[in-house]
Structure formats: C-alpha cells, structure tokens
Design a protein around this motif. Structure first.
Motif, PDB file in Angstrom:
ATOM      1  N   SER A  53       0.881  -1.292   0.084  1.00  0.00           N
ATOM      2  CA  SER A  53      -0.098   0.008   0.057  1.00  0.00           C
ATOM      3  C   SER A  53       0.882   1.231  -0.076  1.00  0.00           C
ATOM      4  O   SER A  53       0.432   2.494   0.185  1.00  0.00           O
ATOM      5  N   LYS A  54       2.138   0.989  -0.216  1.00  0.00           N
ATOM      6  CA  LYS A  54       3.109   2.241  -0.212  1.00  0.00           C
ATOM      7  C   LYS A  54       3.261   2.958   1.207  1.00  0.00           C
ATOM      8  O   LYS A  54       3.215   4.316   1.060  1.00  0.00           O
ATOM      9  N   LEU A  55       2.874   2.302   2.014  1.00  0.00           N
ATOM     10  CA  LEU A  55       2.989   3.007   3.729  1.00  0.00           C
ATOM     11  C   LEU A  55       3.957   2.554   4.423  1.00  0.00           C
ATOM     12  O   LEU A  55       4.498   1.469   4.523  1.00  0.00           O
ATOM     13  N   ILE A  56       4.510   3.688   5.240  1.00  0.00           N
ATOM     14  CA  ILE A  56       5.582   3.294   6.409  1.00  0.00           C
ATOM     15  C   ILE A  56       4.552   3.682   7.513  1.00  0.00           C
ATOM     16  O   ILE A  56       4.251   4.832   7.662  1.00  0.00           O
ATOM     17  N   HIS A  57       3.855   2.694   8.265  1.00  0.00           N
ATOM     18  CA  HIS A  57       3.449   3.103   9.227  1.00  0.00           C
ATOM     19  C   HIS A  57       3.107   2.068  10.520  1.00  0.00           C
ATOM     20  O   HIS A  57       3.813   0.843  10.326  1.00  0.00           O
ATOM     21  N   GLY A  58       2.826   2.487  11.365  1.00  0.00           N
ATOM     22  CA  GLY A  58       2.452   1.771  12.655  1.00  0.00           C
ATOM     23  C   GLY A  58       1.558   0.420  12.477  1.00  0.00           C
ATOM     24  O   GLY A  58       1.833  -0.658  13.156  1.00  0.00           O
ATOM     25  N   GLY A  59       0.461   0.793  11.895  1.00  0.00           N
ATOM     26  CA  GLY A  59      -0.787  -0.312  11.703  1.00  0.00           C
ATOM     27  C   GLY A  59      -1.680  -0.077  12.858  1.00  0.00           C
ATOM     28  O   GLY A  59      -1.696  -0.790  13.578  1.00  0.00           O
ATOM     29  N   LEU A  60      -2.411   1.090  12.613  1.00  0.00           N
ATOM     30  CA  LEU A  60      -3.651   1.294  13.561  1.00  0.00           C
ATOM     31  C   LEU A  60      -4.398  -0.073  13.860  1.00  0.00           C
ATOM     32  O   LEU A  60      -4.763  -0.120  15.030  1.00  0.00           O
ATOM     33  N   ARG A  61      -4.735  -0.604  12.795  1.00  0.00           N
ATOM     34  CA  ARG A  61      -5.602  -1.634  13.236  1.00  0.00           C
ATOM     35  C   ARG A  61      -5.029  -2.810  14.007  1.00  0.00           C
ATOM     36  O   ARG A  61      -5.831  -3.660  14.420  1.00  0.00           O
ATOM     37  N   TYR A  62      -3.813  -3.038  13.955  1.00  0.00           N
ATOM     38  CA  TYR A  62      -2.974  -3.903  14.760  1.00  0.00           C
ATOM     39  C   TYR A  62      -3.283  -3.671  16.184  1.00  0.00           C
ATOM     40  O   TYR A  62      -3.030  -4.941  16.883  1.00  0.00           O
ATOM     41  N   GLU A  64      -5.964  -3.439  17.596  1.00  0.00           N
ATOM     42  CA  GLU A  64      -7.131  -4.202  18.032  1.00  0.00           C
ATOM     43  C   GLU A  64      -6.816  -5.612  18.340  1.00  0.00           C
ATOM     44  O   GLU A  64      -7.398  -6.297  18.976  1.00  0.00           O
ATOM     45  N   GLN A  65      -5.893  -6.062  17.552  1.00  0.00           N
ATOM     46  CA  GLN A  65      -5.397  -7.472  17.490  1.00  0.00           C
ATOM     47  C   GLN A  65      -4.373  -7.604  18.887  1.00  0.00           C
ATOM     48  O   GLN A  65      -3.832  -8.872  18.909  1.00  0.00           O
ATOM     49  N   GLY A  66      -3.986  -6.632  19.561  1.00  0.00           N
ATOM     50  CA  GLY A  66      -3.180  -6.591  20.742  1.00  0.00           C
ATOM     51  C   GLY A  66      -1.908  -6.837  20.229  1.00  0.00           C
ATOM     52  O   GLY A  66      -0.865  -7.259  21.218  1.00  0.00           O
ATOM     53  N   ALA A  67      -1.311  -6.423  19.002  1.00  0.00           N
ATOM     54  CA  ALA A  67       0.176  -6.472  18.493  1.00  0.00           C
ATOM     55  C   ALA A  67       0.814  -5.311  18.994  1.00  0.00           C
ATOM     56  O   ALA A  67       1.308  -4.549  18.075  1.00  0.00           O
ATOM     57  N   PHE A  68       0.780  -4.822  20.306  1.00  0.00           N
ATOM     58  CA  PHE A  68       1.331  -3.762  20.501  1.00  0.00           C
ATOM     59  C   PHE A  68       3.110  -3.669  20.532  1.00  0.00           C
ATOM     60  O   PHE A  68       3.578  -2.481  20.236  1.00  0.00           O
ATOM     61  N   ARG A  69       3.576  -4.743  20.517  1.00  0.00           N
ATOM     62  CA  ARG A  69       5.158  -4.754  20.231  1.00  0.00           C
ATOM     63  C   ARG A  69       5.354  -4.450  18.901  1.00  0.00           C
ATOM     64  O   ARG A  69       6.269  -3.556  18.447  1.00  0.00           O
ATOM     65  N   LEU A  70       4.446  -4.890  17.761  1.00  0.00           N
ATOM     66  CA  LEU A  70       4.807  -4.733  16.606  1.00  0.00           C
ATOM     67  C   LEU A  70       4.428  -3.275  16.255  1.00  0.00           C
ATOM     68  O   LEU A  70       5.253  -2.612  15.356  1.00  0.00           O
ATOM     69  N   VAL A  71       3.285  -2.650  16.679  1.00  0.00           N
ATOM     70  CA  VAL A  71       3.112  -1.339  16.424  1.00  0.00           C
ATOM     71  C   VAL A  71       4.105  -0.429  16.986  1.00  0.00           C
ATOM     72  O   VAL A  71       4.517   0.721  16.438  1.00  0.00           O
ATOM     73  N   HIS A  72       4.538  -0.673  18.419  1.00  0.00           N
ATOM     74  CA  HIS A  72       5.680   0.256  18.990  1.00  0.00           C
ATOM     75  C   HIS A  72       6.904   0.195  18.015  1.00  0.00           C
ATOM     76  O   HIS A  72       7.405   1.047  17.838  1.00  0.00           O
ATOM     77  N   GLU A  73       7.138  -1.010  17.814  1.00  0.00           N
ATOM     78  CA  GLU A  73       8.572  -1.154  16.605  1.00  0.00           C
ATOM     79  C   GLU A  73       8.222  -0.157  15.527  1.00  0.00           C
ATOM     80  O   GLU A  73       9.454   0.271  14.956  1.00  0.00           O
ATOM     81  N   SER A  74       6.929  -0.503  14.851  1.00  0.00           N
ATOM     82  CA  SER A  74       6.788   0.146  13.700  1.00  0.00           C
ATOM     83  C   SER A  74       6.700   1.800  13.589  1.00  0.00           C
ATOM     84  O   SER A  74       7.357   2.365  12.995  1.00  0.00           O
ATOM     85  N   LEU A  75       6.051   2.149  14.788  1.00  0.00           N
ATOM     86  CA  LEU A  75       6.134   3.675  14.962  1.00  0.00           C
ATOM     87  C   LEU A  75       7.474   4.057  15.127  1.00  0.00           C
ATOM     88  O   LEU A  75       8.024   5.455  14.829  1.00  0.00           O
ATOM     89  N   ALA A  76       8.206   3.543  15.843  1.00  0.00           N
ATOM     90  CA  ALA A  76       9.867   4.102  16.117  1.00  0.00           C
ATOM     91  C   ALA A  76      10.555   4.073  14.708  1.00  0.00           C
ATOM     92  O   ALA A  76      11.265   5.004  14.508  1.00  0.00           O
ATOM     93  N   GLU A  77      10.399   2.863  14.091  1.00  0.00           N
ATOM     94  CA  GLU A  77      11.140   2.795  12.823  1.00  0.00           C
ATOM     95  C   GLU A  77      10.563   3.685  11.598  1.00  0.00           C
ATOM     96  O   GLU A  77      11.204   4.105  10.706  1.00  0.00           O
TER      97      GLU A  77
END
Length: 507
Positions: A53-62, A64-77
C-alpha cells in the motif's frame, strides 16, 4: 565478479531473496564487514515488496489485535526511515471518517491515543478530531466528522533498490535473475548452487545462509535445502486498484468496513487514487498472483460507500496484487493472522553453519528485522562490526536539503526540462540524480527521449547501476511511469534496451 567468471567463491553470508527483508539484511551485513552475496530469482522487489500500500506506518488496526510490540516497533522505525530516506519517505495525514455503527468514537480515541504515545514522535503531529467542510468534503454528505492522524507514504520498490545499491557499495554482490537451486551443509561450509536466467550454474561457499524468499520461504527450506519448514506458511493476497483521482487534497483516507477491516484511499502519482487492500487466502502459484474480480468489486464497494464520486469496474485504470508470507498462527480469518515477523534458526550439530529463515515482516520494520538477524549472526561472526543502519542515510539522501531545494538546483542546471520532471527525479533519486545528469546543461546531452520525460541517460543509469533489465523493471519498479506509457513508447524502450544489451555482449 561471480557471474562473469563462473568460479566457486567463498562468502560469509548468502542471502536468498531480493525483497525488502533480503536487501535489508544484505545491507546491514555488508556494512559490518561481512562478505555477502544476495541472489534473487527475478527482479528486485518484483513481488510482495512492490505490491504494498506504499505506506510506512505503525498499523492502527493491529492495536485491536493486541500487537502492541509490532506497533511500537513500527512507529519507532517510521521516524528512523524519515531520516534515512527523506526523498522516498514522506509524512502524510490520514483521515478516518467516523461511522458510529462500525466502531464507537471512544474506541477510536483510545486507539489513536495509544498510536500517538506508543513511540516518541519527533516530526509527526498527534491525532485530532475534525469536522468536514461540506463545501470541499469529497465524502458523502452524511459523513460529517472524523479523526486525523499522521503516518508516512513511501516508494516501496525504490526503497528496496536503494538498499541493494547501498549493499553493493559496501562490497556485497547482488545477482538478479539468479535462483538458488540447492544448498547443503558440507564439512565446515554451506555449498550453494545458483542458476541464472541463461541456465548457467555456479557454486558458492558460505558460512551462513539467510532465507528471505518471502512467499517461497517454506519451499526453499523443503525443496532446495531438504529440511522441514518450522512453520506452515499461509499466503494472504492483498490487492489494490488504481482509479482516476477522486479528490485533490494531499491526504489519505482510512475507511472502516462492515467486515471490521480497514481500506485505504491514498493519493498516487498526483493523478490517481490508490484503493486497497484486501485480505484473501491464496493457494495457487505465487509467481502468478492477480487480482480477483470479487476483490475489485469489494474495493469499489468500499470506495463508493464513502465517496460522492462513484466508480464502476470499467473505470479501474490498473490493479496489482501481492502475497504476504505469514507464519500460520491458527487464526481462521486471513485479516487476523499476525503481521509480526518470525526469525527461525536451523543449525548443524557443531553449531557452525546456521540457516536463518524469515517469515512475515513488513516494509516499515525491515531495518529492525535485519538488525535482529545480524544480532543472532554475531554468534557465528564475532569479528563483525557493530550495528550501524539506524543513523546512516540511504543513497540519495546525502547532503539532503529538501525536495524543493533539489528541484530548484536541477531546474537551474537544466532550464529546458519541466519542474514536474525535476521533482520526479528528486523524489526517485535524491542527490544521486547528479550521477545521471553527468553535468548536462541541456536536454540534448541527456540522449534520446525514449518516451515523454524519459531520457536515455536515465535508462542507461538504471541498467548500469540499478539492475534494470527490461521495460517492466524500469516502468513499474524503478520509475512508476508504467501508467503513463502506451504500446508505442514501451516498444521504443524495449528496442533501446535490446541495443544496450547487444552492445554489452559485443564488448
């Protein structure tokens, strides 16, 4: 060079796969002093990594799935990549229209609060509640309010290519159109057999093997290495459609759908709107993934449900599909399978010859994934250098003073070319554009114009320095000009590439 001499050479690391994870690992490893070979059976970024989707993003919908580690890492990256590749990665505002029957406002507010504060924001603004102006709002009249937050967009294929360029400049060998046909452990080394598109076979030795083959990761383990895959692989198809420009504002929309998924509408190449993505389990040949009619109708339905401007299937300008290669976590719905990556290790009895395999991953976290692979490789290469990629820019971001400044400099040197072309060059190549222009002061010195705003000088550079071999490589992955050219321009480009190839063979 290996491909020229066809002799057995010894490497520290061989990487299989030229998508974002493979080139990221090759870049990191070569920058730490390891001798690296990367092989890719097709073109760099030809499959999953150019179909995002041509995005660098944390993944807002993740969230809801409880993927806090993935979102945290993605936002830092996200912040790291804004610094590393400012010519490719750009801030973008995302508007989330509120539909109370889909998700209550309090739930969205909590999600955006977490999104804002899971990682330190250095450059991006925090989220906010908004009301739409009925005079300028492209959405249907009944949609009157929503939320806005920040993420980033990216040229996905060029992110891959420029990582490969950096790896080569660090000493890595990058072989495209070259597949791994076998790999086995010998006495003290891996023996890897490679075959290029001319059916030439060479063998190389290495101490560590990295399997970053994406949709083919399990197949490589089972067919080429003759081991059992540690995970069952689930391929999830994500498809996008490109429509005529629906709205002129430079922000994206994120739409909630009745199936609890979210769909993006993203400004694309100043002329179009990109709509995606789907989640559909895929069981056929990964080499021939194409959008399904039901996916097209699904995306059109979401678009038409939100936008005033309506579209039918015959108005779709282009579509593309990619496969997410995810480790099976027993979720029934493809949309709920974790997008987090898994790095697995297979080792011989003497713990000397590791095989690392990569399952999952996304554009946003490729650098961190690569760093984690190198951390594990440290056990086998104690002499290698420390981590370095977080603060090192990618090619084209050296001496970066912003897009506007670079466009101005290009137009000053070449007053005959359009500001639009200068901006495309600046966003694609950054400060490496000067390697293409070679001091040219007028358009004649750029060689023949093979198609509108595509000069021979640019094509020559892409062939010589970015592994481009055919018009598809150039138009769809290196430049994104594929939507603008017809059969006549493509035939002219193919003819020119054939003449370059003939000259190379004669020399």
């Amino acid at each position: 060079m290996l491909e020229e001499h066809g002799v057995v050479e010894k490497y520290d690391v061989v990487v299989i796969g030229g998508g974002i994870n493979g080139v990221g690992i090759a870049t990191d490893a070569s920058g730490r002093g390891l001798r690296v070979l990367l092989c890719e059976k097709d073109d760099l970024a030809q499959h999953t990594s150019s179909s995002s989707s041509k995005l660098i993003h944390g993944g807002l919908r993740y969230l809801e799935q409880g993927a806090f580690r993935l979102v945290h890492e993605s936002l830092a990256e996200r912040e790291v990549l804004l610094m590393k590749a400012p010519h490719l990665v750009h801030p973008m505002r995302f508007v989330l229209p509120h539909q109370p029957h889909l998700r209550p406002a309090w739930l969205i507010r909590i999600g955006l609060f977490c999104y804002d504060y899971l990682s330190r924001r250095k450059t991006l603004a925090k989220s906010r509640f908004i009301r739409f102006d009925p005079k300028t709002n492209p959405l249907k009249a009944e949609i009157v309010q929503g939320f806005e937050y920040a993420d980033c967009c990216v040229d996905d294929a060029r992110l891959v290519v420029l990582n490969a360029v950096q790896a080569r400049e660090n000493g890595a060998d990058i072989l495209t159109a070259t597949k791994c046909i076998a790999a086995e452990r010998k006495a003290g080394y891996w023996l890897v057999r490679l075959e290029n598109n001319k059916k030439q076979i060479v063998e190389v030795k290495c101490k560590a093997l990295i399997n970053a083959a994406g949709p083919w990761v399990a197949k490589v383990i089972e067919d080429q290495i003759k081991e059992n895959s540690p995970y069952s692989l689930r391929l999830v198809q994500g498809s996008h459609i490109i429509l005529p420009q629906i709205y002129t504002e430079n922000h994206a929309f994120i739409f909630q759908n009745i199936d609890q998924r979210v769909i993006f509408a993203i400004p694309y190449l100043n002329k179009y709107t990109l709509i995606g993505t789907t989640d559909r389990e895929y069981f056929a040949d990964p080499d021939h993934v194409e959008i399904h009619k039901d996916e097209t109708l699904y995306l059109l339905d979401v678009s038409n449900r939100y936008f005033r401007k309506q579209h039918e299937a015959d108005q779709v300008i282009h579509s593309f599909s990619g496969l997410r290669a995810l480790a099976d976590d027993a979720h029934l719905q493809p949309s709920t399978i974790t997008r987090d990556y898994k790095i697995t290790l297979s080792i011989d009895q003497d713990r000397q010859l590791p095989l690392f395999s990569i399952f999952g991953g996304k554009l946003t976290t490729y650098r961190k994934l690569s760093e984690q692979v190198l951390t594990q490789l440290g056990e086998f290469f104690p002499q290698m250098g420390p981590s370095w990629t977080e603060h090192q820019v990618l090619p084209g971001a050296e001496q970066w003073n912003g897009v506007e400044d670079l466009v101005y400099q290009i137009c000053q040197q070449l007053p005959q070319i359009s500001p639009q072309l200068a901006k495309r060059w600046a966003l694609s190549y950054g400060t490496r554009i000067w390697q293409i222009l070679h001091g040219a002061s007028n358009s004649i010195e750029l060689g023949a114009m093979l198609a509108p705003d595509l000069y021979a000088a640019e094509v020559d550079y892409l062939v010589a320095y970015e592994w481009a071999k055919n018009s598809e490589d150039i138009l769809w992955r290196r430049t994104k000009l594929g939507l603008q050219f017809g059969p006549v321009e493509i035939a002219r480009l193919d003819h020119y590439l054939a003449s370059l190839s003939s000259e190379t063979e004669q020399n």
